[in-house]
Design a protein around this motif. Sequence first.
Motif, mmCIF file in Angstrom:
data_model
loop_
_atom_site.group_PDB
_atom_site.id
_atom_site.type_symbol
_atom_site.label_atom_id
_atom_site.label_comp_id
_atom_site.label_asym_id
_atom_site.label_seq_id
_atom_site.Cartn_x
_atom_site.Cartn_y
_atom_site.Cartn_z
ATOM 1 N N LYS A 129 0.896 -1.189 -0.025
ATOM 2 C CA LYS A 129 -0.037 -0.003 0.010
ATOM 3 C C LYS A 129 0.782 1.229 -0.079
ATOM 4 O O LYS A 129 0.690 2.425 -0.581
ATOM 5 C CB LYS A 129 -0.880 -0.071 1.121
ATOM 6 N N PHE A 134 -0.290 -2.173 -4.415
ATOM 7 C CA PHE A 134 -1.206 -3.148 -3.808
ATOM 8 C C PHE A 134 -2.042 -3.918 -4.712
ATOM 9 O O PHE A 134 -2.433 -4.895 -4.708
ATOM 10 C CB PHE A 134 -2.013 -2.372 -2.877
ATOM 11 N N LYS B 129 -2.463 6.686 3.108
ATOM 12 C CA LYS B 129 -2.564 5.575 2.350
ATOM 13 C C LYS B 129 -2.641 4.427 3.091
ATOM 14 O O LYS B 129 -3.342 3.248 2.931
ATOM 15 C CB LYS B 129 -1.132 5.586 1.404
ATOM 16 N N THR B 130 -1.957 4.173 4.225
ATOM 17 C CA THR B 130 -1.939 2.911 5.171
ATOM 18 C C THR B 130 -3.305 2.681 5.498
ATOM 19 O O THR B 130 -3.681 1.631 5.389
ATOM 20 C CB THR B 130 -0.910 3.140 6.292
ATOM 21 N N GLY B 132 -5.870 3.780 4.026
ATOM 22 C CA GLY B 132 -6.832 3.758 3.102
ATOM 23 C C GLY B 132 -7.856 4.905 3.061
ATOM 24 O O GLY B 132 -9.129 4.707 2.669
#
Lengths: 248, 248, 248, 248, 248, 248
Positions: A129, A134, B129-130, B132
């Motif tokens: 990610k 991803f 990003k991690t 989401g």
Amino acid sequence: MRKRIRVVTPITTVGLVNAKGYQAIAGPDTEISVVQIDRGPASIESEFDKMLAIPDTVFKIMEAEREGMDAVVINAMGDPGLHPARQVVSIPVVGPAEATMHIASMLGHRFSVVTILGSVAPMLGGLAKTYGVFDKLASARWIGIPVLELETDPKRLVESLVQESITAIKEDGAHVIVLGCTGMFGLVEAVQSGLAQQGYGEIPVLDPIPVAIRMAEALVDLRLTHSKLAYPPPSDKRIVGFDVPARK
Amino acid sequence: MRKRIRVVTPITTVGLVNAKGYQAIAGPDTEISVVQIDRGPASIESEFDKMLAIPDTVFKIMEAEREGMDAVVINAMGDPGLHPARQVVSIPVVGPAEATMHIASMLGHRFSVVTILGSVAPMLGGLAKTYGVFDKLASARWIGIPVLELETDPKRLVESLVQESITAIKEDGAHVIVLGCTGMFGLVEAVQSGLAQQGYGEIPVLDPIPVAIRMAEALVDLRLTHSKLAYPPPSDKRIVGFDVPARK
Amino acid sequence: MRKRIRVVTPITTVGLVNAKGYQAIAGPDTEISVVQIDRGPASIESEFDKMLAIPDTVFKIMEAEREGMDAVVINAMGDPGLHPARQVVSIPVVGPAEATMHIASMLGHRFSVVTILGSVAPMLGGLAKTYGVFDKLASARWIGIPVLELETDPKRLVESLVQESITAIKEDGAHVIVLGCTGMFGLVEAVQSGLAQQGYGEIPVLDPIPVAIRMAEALVDLRLTHSKLAYPPPSDKRIVGFDVPARK
Amino acid sequence: MRKRIRVVTPITTVGLVNAKGYQAIAGPDTEISVVQIDRGPASIESEFDKMLAIPDTVFKIMEAEREGMDAVVINAMGDPGLHPARQVVSIPVVGPAEATMHIASMLGHRFSVVTILGSVAPMLGGLAKTYGVFDKLASARWIGIPVLELETDPKRLVESLVQESITAIKEDGAHVIVLGCTGMFGLVEAVQSGLAQQGYGEIPVLDPIPVAIRMAEALVDLRLTHSKLAYPPPSDKRIVGFDVPARK
Amino acid sequence: MRKRIRVVTPITTVGLVNAKGYQAIAGPDTEISVVQIDRGPASIESEFDKMLAIPDTVFKIMEAEREGMDAVVINAMGDPGLHPARQVVSIPVVGPAEATMHIASMLGHRFSVVTILGSVAPMLGGLAKTYGVFDKLASARWIGIPVLELETDPKRLVESLVQESITAIKEDGAHVIVLGCTGMFGLVEAVQSGLAQQGYGEIPVLDPIPVAIRMAEALVDLRLTHSKLAYPPPSDKRIVGFDVPARK
Amino acid sequence: MRKRIRVVTPITTVGLVNAKGYQAIAGPDTEISVVQIDRGPASIESEFDKMLAIPDTVFKIMEAEREGMDAVVINAMGDPGLHPARQVVSIPVVGPAEATMHIASMLGHRFSVVTILGSVAPMLGGLAKTYGVFDKLASARWIGIPVLELETDPKRLVESLVQESITAIKEDGAHVIVLGCTGMFGLVEAVQSGLAQQGYGEIPVLDPIPVAIRMAEALVDLRLTHSKLAYPPPSDKRIVGFDVPARK
């Protein structure tokens, strides 16, 4: 162009680092040197282990720059210390996960990583990610063998890697296989041979450390390094409990 | 339901933690206690600072669990130690960045984080990003005031926050503002008032520590904690140079 | 490891290929050879031009494999023929757009491509989608100078590149700059110098052909090539109007 | 801080609402009141049922605000009326699907919703897209029991929920389970116990109404509500056939 | 193939529907009939207005199927009732937002919608997420003229549409313009002419109702309708307060 | 409105084009004409075949415009020449893959393409990425019958299509089926009948050529064509080895 590349191993167990092997796969102009961290875990098999490895890894990278190295390769698939190191040095710092995931993206449309333990799989997904790949990660699979037992039974190790690779290809739609631990160094030929025997002869298999070393060499030759807009240098401040090396 | 929540401050500078203020905004059944790390940076303004804060932060979280705490809140916007801590404790561990980014996502379609320094902005993007929520991050803006100077000129601080918030709304399309440093604790009313004076009165502004404490309370009341499938516990192993607390 | 790399130039204009320059930036073990296509456009500035370049480019790549080359680099930023060529040869085929976009992704979080004409910009966006890096493409900007006029006024060329790069950094949030035409070969130092003079000294600038050659060398050294699961070989069939070379 | 929360049940069937149960799981300062809609469907098991429930649900939410409520929870997993209600009231309106999907995202990397009927599954997928968490939705599974039969055979209900949860974990990669109907209120312990008996003891299971009530409490305590930039108020106009309550 | 298409107008204001105009732009085999809802809002300018329009819109669609219509077009840009209607009828139901967003996606890489009021813009963004085309939505812009005033000053209306379209092209990167209200019917030529006068002559401008009617005709001719796997029919149940028509 | 549509078949094998069939499914005002390319492959089953088909396909499209055609349909599922053709003509050019993927997106939430050979599947995935519908592509499946054998055993062909469609529905979650080769023209009824016999009677099945012809008719009637901002015209230049037609 002569270049000196430092491989920093972020675990404290002695005897796993194959300096000769790394030199053998490097280019003719490249001088490989290796160091290990002094403080940290015996092996990295979780986010917890990884956090303990990061500070000394980054310090060793700072020292490498001060000693005139042209680039650094981090010798663990979780890329411990990659982003903080890039803030405090100007030479290229290459993480094997980032490098192999991008190269794998160029060799096929989807790749799988076959790693050691299930406890590592969420970390690999998180890295994918962070690196923006991803969608191309078909799966993160594992063989159930811890880092420090990788050398115990080489035949079983290769068989497990071949088996999980085939499952990744058939069930997850992988086009490319990435070996998910830098401790699997040197097994690519055996794994590819095992795959070929079962009818999967044209599948690229990536060995993370050779890929990372080649990437480091290429960046040095191209006179490229990381953007300081993405990795801005920290301001100086008081630090307690760590012996932070001076920056170059 | 009575509950004990530990706020772990991952910096070594003394005097910034407002224990009384945290207790004041907590629920009537909640007992807040605070600790700071012993080893680490004076403040966190980069990935480099953050890595130095993480090990002792996680150790303090392990101790909190052993001492019977019901949940932990990490007192820094970079959520240092969030993932490794979740691997080694069973109580909920709440990061203010993760909590505010998700709550902000429920209050509007796009949010901006207004933080201290430009060197923090890439880290906030990486966290989005991690977690989401990167698509909902309208922007990460900053006011150019370091953590340790936040209390120097309160009026200028609020004015800067208001100004950057308005730019985020007008130019970046933000619907919601997140204060991007836990050192901005207690400024929400002043910022909202400043926004209202300039015609932006109906914009939610999130203060990360109150949001994180409320989230921790809710998880305790709901008897919820993190999935061990996402945060698998590490196996025991030899560690050099860190005094790792025993797990509960 | 000695390796022979063929640079295939997919345009019919003579005099733009700098064989000596390519050899100079290659590794010590690498022998560069160059060919141009016999049938196709004078330059590639559109999808239309590109389609005319592709068949003979692929044929030249097939011939390169038959002549014992170890890898091929396509000498145009649109990567003409990349996917069909990978179906009919087993050696690595490297496209400069794919290679630079992935390397740029490792050097910063967002990159911009600065190319020749606006008519090329949608094609670059399309390639970024195909390669899965569209989210990292901050912008595709152009200088308004056609391929065949790139050598007319070198000073204006460099100034234009510097100017558009700065706009990409300031307005589009680029961390890394990619020169968007292989005809800009050799200009990286001048552009970086121009950027440094205006306060943007720590921005990586990528020259596509050197990046692609280094990538090709690395793949050969790593004994890696494209997955046949992603690039399945076509069955033989009758072809009218093209003189298709025999496959190896 | 004392707070009054209204639970609005968007179905016309009497006897399913467990006001005592909701009060029991609320905080000590919270006073829960419940209302049901007068016009609408007996249960919600489709988009068609949902549209019939929405107008009176929103009217009841408007009345709740006029009656001095501090927040509203919608008592159905499809979040009927969430967005229009937020346009016409200023108090927080919490949907259980939105709240549980975001909380689940903080407890693991992927979650599954286990709901009543297959006819509900596409609606849940659509909500996940609207809320921006579709990538984390491992699956929407169902047990094949309609809303109005949920109380018929409690043992079979729990067994079905456990069975589908285990399938979600094993086959779809879920880390967290969300009960997909607010009519499953109070079953979390039984489901977790069933999961534990089959070796899945550390999997969070979310009960939507308690999660939504806690979220509503937290928003009231934090003095937060929805951004009017995301939910702009409608202008007044003539309405035929609906008895629209006055806005506050 | 003869076909009967029903245009259902989901507002109660009389006099805005241009039945002759719709017939004029339909195919030679198509018979257009129009109905309006009996219960609902005077115009749709928000999610709140939309929810009031949906039930009777869906009932009118059910009646259309019973009366032998071959397809239905919903005459409002918010596509009110689209998903529930598809659950209870088997003929194609076309929403102008869905149809124009997909056709626009085929005519360029990015499109902008130019609508009436800012209160509509978040709804259009939400639809783009639901339909999976959010990445192609360059922007949702508005002219600040309510539905019921669209006919007041035609010259100002066209000028405003031209002006916002040019801003969408120049600042947001739109390749295609979608008129964002079905009340703008018949203005395409004037808008295109205005664009051409300012140098934007080759920009497609989409009028939602003609696009939707043509889409409905095409689906009928192709004997295609919506998948019942995506739009599963609801089970029958008791409904209070709505006079639900019998299903066909 | 009378319209003339040219179907350009991008293969050189004679006898597969069903001009009467295309005319039969077109609208009453439409005159269909057909041409085949003179130079290119016997069939298209790979990216390699496709590149050989593209130049003459685009030339035939240019000729169609000069001959007064109102629109062109490309008669192959890989949409060969779609983007370059749109740069050099002003009439609409419709690709069956793009048209069916967008129409399928409107009929259900996920679709599968059932094509001829596995060698075509990566190409279809690549097109879905280019067209922005990759998230809705449930799978690309194949029957293992080459283009030139499609007419050999019609019963086996239909049975294979039905079988793969059912697998796509059951295992991949497809709501809609797209026939993945324009050589499957006319089989929709047989496939739907086969699906109905096995309990899948309400699944839309799309035949690419009728869908593309209807799309072309609709665009002509709507006076719409592609945006020159997305498909900018190339500048003139010297071309060797191709007899490029004059542009209109």
